[in-house]
Design a protein around this motif. Structure first.
Motif, PDB file in Angstrom:
ATOM      1  N   VAL A 106       0.814  -1.212   0.000  1.00  0.00           N
ATOM      2  CA  VAL A 106       0.000   0.000   0.000  1.00  0.00           C
ATOM      3  C   VAL A 106       0.848   1.262   0.000  1.00  0.00           C
ATOM      4  CG1 VAL A 106      -0.237   0.296   2.518  1.00  0.00           C
ATOM      5  CG2 VAL A 106      -2.095   0.985   1.001  1.00  0.00           C
ATOM      6  N   LEU A 107       2.045   1.240   0.584  1.00  0.00           N
ATOM      7  CA  LEU A 107       2.850   2.456   0.645  1.00  0.00           C
ATOM      8  C   LEU A 107       3.322   2.914  -0.741  1.00  0.00           C
ATOM      9  CD1 LEU A 107       4.974   2.125   3.904  1.00  0.00           C
ATOM     10  CD2 LEU A 107       3.038   3.623   3.443  1.00  0.00           C
ATOM     11  N   PRO A 108       3.921   2.039  -1.568  1.00  0.00           N
ATOM     12  CA  PRO A 108       4.284   2.525  -2.917  1.00  0.00           C
ATOM     13  C   PRO A 108       3.077   2.978  -3.733  1.00  0.00           C
ATOM     14  CG  PRO A 108       5.422   0.468  -2.402  1.00  0.00           C
ATOM     15  CD  PRO A 108       4.401   0.669  -1.332  1.00  0.00           C
ATOM     16  N   LEU A 109       1.957   2.244  -3.634  1.00  0.00           N
ATOM     17  CA  LEU A 109       0.770   2.637  -4.394  1.00  0.00           C
ATOM     18  C   LEU A 109       0.218   3.968  -3.902  1.00  0.00           C
ATOM     19  CD1 LEU A 109      -1.124  -0.774  -4.715  1.00  0.00           C
ATOM     20  CD2 LEU A 109       0.171   0.433  -6.478  1.00  0.00           C
ATOM     21  N   GLY A 110       0.070   4.117  -2.595  1.00  0.00           N
ATOM     22  CA  GLY A 110      -0.516   5.337  -2.047  1.00  0.00           C
ATOM     23  C   GLY A 110       0.348   6.558  -2.256  1.00  0.00           C
ATOM     24  N   ILE A 121       1.818  11.454  -5.374  1.00  0.00           N
ATOM     25  CA  ILE A 121       2.792  12.233  -6.150  1.00  0.00           C
ATOM     26  C   ILE A 121       2.223  12.578  -7.527  1.00  0.00           C
ATOM     27  CG2 ILE A 121       5.034  12.108  -7.304  1.00  0.00           C
ATOM     28  CD1 ILE A 121       6.041  10.484  -4.934  1.00  0.00           C
ATOM     29  N   TYR A 122       1.565  11.616  -8.161  1.00  0.00           N
ATOM     30  CA  TYR A 122       0.991  11.902  -9.483  1.00  0.00           C
ATOM     31  C   TYR A 122      -0.092  12.974  -9.395  1.00  0.00           C
ATOM     32  CZ  TYR A 122      -1.818  11.418 -13.670  1.00  0.00           C
ATOM     33  OH  TYR A 122      -2.525  11.693 -14.806  1.00  0.00           O
ATOM     34  N   LEU A 123      -0.999  12.843  -8.423  1.00  0.00           N
ATOM     35  CA  LEU A 123      -2.100  13.798  -8.332  1.00  0.00           C
ATOM     36  C   LEU A 123      -1.611  15.195  -7.968  1.00  0.00           C
ATOM     37  CD1 LEU A 123      -4.752  11.612  -6.465  1.00  0.00           C
ATOM     38  CD2 LEU A 123      -4.701  12.205  -8.888  1.00  0.00           C
ATOM     39  N   THR A 124      -0.549  15.292  -7.180  1.00  0.00           N
ATOM     40  CA  THR A 124      -0.088  16.594  -6.714  1.00  0.00           C
ATOM     41  C   THR A 124       0.909  17.242  -7.659  1.00  0.00           C
ATOM     42  OG1 THR A 124      -0.368  15.810  -4.436  1.00  0.00           O
ATOM     43  CG2 THR A 124       0.910  17.816  -4.743  1.00  0.00           C
ATOM     44  N   ALA A 184     -13.514   9.687  -5.135  1.00  0.00           N
ATOM     45  CA  ALA A 184     -13.589   8.232  -5.025  1.00  0.00           C
ATOM     46  C   ALA A 184     -12.818   7.731  -3.806  1.00  0.00           C
ATOM     47  CB  ALA A 184     -13.043   7.590  -6.299  1.00  0.00           C
ATOM     48  N   ALA A 185     -11.658   8.334  -3.532  1.00  0.00           N
ATOM     49  CA  ALA A 185     -10.871   7.925  -2.365  1.00  0.00           C
ATOM     50  C   ALA A 185     -11.607   8.234  -1.070  1.00  0.00           C
ATOM     51  CB  ALA A 185      -9.516   8.628  -2.385  1.00  0.00           C
ATOM     52  N   GLU A 186     -12.216   9.408  -0.987  1.00  0.00           N
ATOM     53  CA  GLU A 186     -12.975   9.749   0.222  1.00  0.00           C
ATOM     54  C   GLU A 186     -14.188   8.839   0.392  1.00  0.00           C
ATOM     55  OE1 GLU A 186     -13.900  13.823  -0.218  1.00  0.00           O
ATOM     56  OE2 GLU A 186     -11.835  14.541   0.092  1.00  0.00           O
ATOM     57  N   THR A 187     -14.810   8.442  -0.717  1.00  0.00           N
ATOM     58  CA  THR A 187     -15.941   7.521  -0.634  1.00  0.00           C
ATOM     59  C   THR A 187     -15.499   6.150  -0.155  1.00  0.00           C
ATOM     60  OG1 THR A 187     -17.019   8.709  -2.447  1.00  0.00           O
ATOM     61  CG2 THR A 187     -17.848   6.514  -1.932  1.00  0.00           C
ATOM     62  N   LEU A 188     -14.370   5.659  -0.663  1.00  0.00           N
ATOM     63  CA  LEU A 188     -13.855   4.360  -0.240  1.00  0.00           C
ATOM     64  C   LEU A 188     -13.497   4.349   1.241  1.00  0.00           C
ATOM     65  CD1 LEU A 188     -11.540   3.236  -3.193  1.00  0.00           C
ATOM     66  CD2 LEU A 188     -13.653   2.156  -2.425  1.00  0.00           C
ATOM     67  N   SER A 189     -12.973   5.467   1.745  1.00  0.00           N
ATOM     68  CA  SER A 189     -12.573   5.512   3.153  1.00  0.00           C
ATOM     69  C   SER A 189     -13.774   5.470   4.094  1.00  0.00           C
ATOM     70  CB  SER A 189     -11.757   6.781   3.424  1.00  0.00           C
ATOM     71  OG  SER A 189     -12.540   7.941   3.165  1.00  0.00           O
ATOM     72  N   GLY A 190     -14.977   5.724   3.593  1.00  0.00           N
ATOM     73  CA  GLY A 190     -16.159   5.702   4.446  1.00  0.00           C
ATOM     74  C   GLY A 190     -16.976   4.438   4.350  1.00  0.00           C
ATOM     75  N   ILE A 191     -16.547   3.465   3.528  1.00  0.00           N
ATOM     76  CA  ILE A 191     -17.291   2.217   3.374  1.00  0.00           C
ATOM     77  C   ILE A 191     -17.003   1.308   4.565  1.00  0.00           C
ATOM     78  CG2 ILE A 191     -17.527   0.134   1.958  1.00  0.00           C
ATOM     79  CD1 ILE A 191     -16.951   1.823  -0.470  1.00  0.00           C
ATOM     80  N   VAL A 226      -3.772   6.326   3.031  1.00  0.00           N
ATOM     81  CA  VAL A 226      -2.363   6.612   2.749  1.00  0.00           C
ATOM     82  C   VAL A 226      -2.238   7.645   1.641  1.00  0.00           C
ATOM     83  CG1 VAL A 226      -0.197   5.603   1.955  1.00  0.00           C
ATOM     84  CG2 VAL A 226      -1.641   4.338   3.542  1.00  0.00           C
ATOM     85  N   MET A 227      -3.055   7.526   0.600  1.00  0.00           N
ATOM     86  CA  MET A 227      -2.973   8.455  -0.519  1.00  0.00           C
ATOM     87  C   MET A 227      -3.334   9.870  -0.094  1.00  0.00           C
ATOM     88  SD  MET A 227      -5.036   8.393  -4.137  1.00  0.00           S
ATOM     89  CE  MET A 227      -6.453   9.227  -3.410  1.00  0.00           C
ATOM     90  N   ARG A 228      -4.427  10.026   0.651  1.00  0.00           N
ATOM     91  CA  ARG A 228      -4.854  11.361   1.056  1.00  0.00           C
ATOM     92  C   ARG A 228      -3.870  11.970   2.059  1.00  0.00           C
ATOM     93  NH1 ARG A 228      -7.503  14.521  -1.572  1.00  0.00           N
ATOM     94  NH2 ARG A 228      -8.687  15.412   0.156  1.00  0.00           N
ATOM     95  N   THR A 229      -3.333  11.149   2.969  1.00  0.00           N
ATOM     96  CA  THR A 229      -2.355  11.671   3.922  1.00  0.00           C
ATOM     97  C   THR A 229      -1.095  12.145   3.218  1.00  0.00           C
ATOM     98  OG1 THR A 229      -3.190  10.143   5.599  1.00  0.00           O
ATOM     99  CG2 THR A 229      -1.048  11.127   5.995  1.00  0.00           C
ATOM    100  N   ALA A 230      -0.585  11.335   2.288  1.00  0.00           N
ATOM    101  CA  ALA A 230       0.604  11.734   1.539  1.00  0.00           C
ATOM    102  C   ALA A 230       0.322  12.954   0.660  1.00  0.00           C
ATOM    103  CB  ALA A 230       1.091  10.567   0.688  1.00  0.00           C
ATOM    104  N   GLN A 231      -0.864  13.021   0.092  1.00  0.00           N
ATOM    105  CA  GLN A 231      -1.210  14.147  -0.773  1.00  0.00           C
ATOM    106  C   GLN A 231      -1.250  15.455   0.013  1.00  0.00           C
ATOM    107  OE1 GLN A 231      -4.881  13.551  -2.848  1.00  0.00           O
ATOM    108  NE2 GLN A 231      -4.593  15.274  -4.235  1.00  0.00           N
ATOM    109  N   GLU A 232      -1.859  15.423   1.183  1.00  0.00           N
ATOM    110  CA  GLU A 232      -1.897  16.631   2.004  1.00  0.00           C
ATOM    111  C   GLU A 232      -0.505  17.018   2.485  1.00  0.00           C
ATOM    112  OE1 GLU A 232      -4.468  18.555   2.350  1.00  0.00           O
ATOM    113  OE2 GLU A 232      -5.634  17.193   1.100  1.00  0.00           O
TER     114      GLU A 232
END
Length: 320
Positions: free
Chosen positions: A116-120, A125-128, A143-150, A186-192
């Motif tokens: 999960v760490l390399p993917l996230g 990095i790509y999005l930012t 989509a990421a925020e929706t997945l985190s609430g399932i 992981v993705m949202r934390t790294a992005q912020e």
């Protein structure tokens, strides 16, 4: 040259506001400073009531948390023995041990973080840094925020259909399910964290002739490593406490295996073992369940403390 009359001053040197017909209006003092003489009795009663309710809510919340922690530790710590931690369960000998469960927990946390760490971080990095289509970025973030609430039970059913039917009930299927669960976090934390790096750092590196990837690798990532590490540690805490998704994917076995053999075999983590022992009749199962609960609570506290210390350390290091 004649000087005009000097306007009077309030206590503390503040000038009064000009009023009507030469009257001076004193600045209104706010509550907490605090002259409430100008506030009506009903307003004072409302403020006092709200303060009392806030204090009561804080006391109830802290009291419930302390009661739960104290009760679990009181019931579980006496049952934590070296024999429990260093042996495997045997129904023939009538003994209970959680060493296989501890190893399975370590295996599944390691496997999940390695994926999960390399993917996230790569997605962040790509999005930012690279993505130019803002609409696509917004869709991915939504989509990421929706997945985190399932709920995790839904991830367990999806993991059973996708991974358990492919690899069988094993720790690898459970790890892949947990990857899907923790990838948005992981993705949202790294992005912020990447967004906190000043843009001037990137512009300075570009001005020195560095390429895009070199700027990301040598300037951006070292500047946000504290947030990435903190997100990694908190993800490990979520993996440690997950049970619903693993009930459908990882299995219930209590066997000792190596890392690679264990990934391909069914196994119960500490949380799954807690669920199984809590269902067993007799005092032995309840004692083992409370002992595992105490161990999990201690590990969770250690993980949260490690996250706080890691964030503080990297902030001090970046400030030097």
């Amino acid at each position: 040259m004649k000087s005009g009359p000097i306007s009077p001053r309030c206590e503390g040197g503040a000038r009064p506001f000009p009023g009507i017909a030469g009257q001076a209006l004193l600045p209104r003092q706010e509550a907490g400073g605090a002259d409430l003489g100008g506030i009506s009795a009903g307003r004072r009663l409302y403020i006092g009531l709200m303060k009392a309710l806030c204090l009561l809510s804080a006391c109830v919340t802290c009291g419930v948390a302390l009661f739960l922690i104290g009760y679990v530790l009181f019931k579980g710590v006496p049952s934590v023995t070296w024999e429990l931690l260093s042996t495997k369960p045997s129904y023939l000998e009538g003994t209970i041990g959680i060493l296989p469960d501890i190893l399975n927990t370590v295996y599944i946390i390691t496997a999940t973080l390695l994926i999960v760490l390399p993917l996230g971080v790569g997605a962040a990095i790509y999005l930012t840094e690279y993505a130019r289509n803002k609409r696509l970025v917004a869709v991915i973030e939504y989509a990421a925020e929706t997945l985190s609430g399932i709920p995790s039970i839904i991830f367990g059913l999806v993991g059973m259909l996708l991974f358990a039917n492919t690899f069988g009930s094993c720790l690898l299927a459970g790890a892949l399910t947990l990857v899907i669960m923790n990838l948005p976090t992981v993705m949202r934390t790294a992005q912020e964290s990447l967004k906190t790096v000043p843009q001037s750092y990137r512009e300075g590196a570009f001005g020195l002739g560095a390429g895009k990837w070199r700027v990301v690798r040598t300037v951006v990532l070292p500047g946000c490593v504290d947030g990435v590490v903190t997100g990694c540690i908190l993800s490990a805490g979520r993996i440690l406490g997950e049970s619903a998704a693993l009930l459908f994917t990882a299995g219930f076995a209590h066997t000792l295996n190596g890392f690679f053999t264990g990934l391909g075999s069914p196994g119960a983590t500490l949380t799954v073992a807690l669920y199984l022992y809590a269902k067993e009749p007799g005092p032995g199962g309840a004692e083992a369940a409370f002992a595992i609960a105490a161990i999990l609570m201690a590990l969770t506290l250690c993980i949260n403390l490690a996250a706080a210390l890691a964030g503080r350390y990297f902030k001090k290091r970046s400030a030097l």
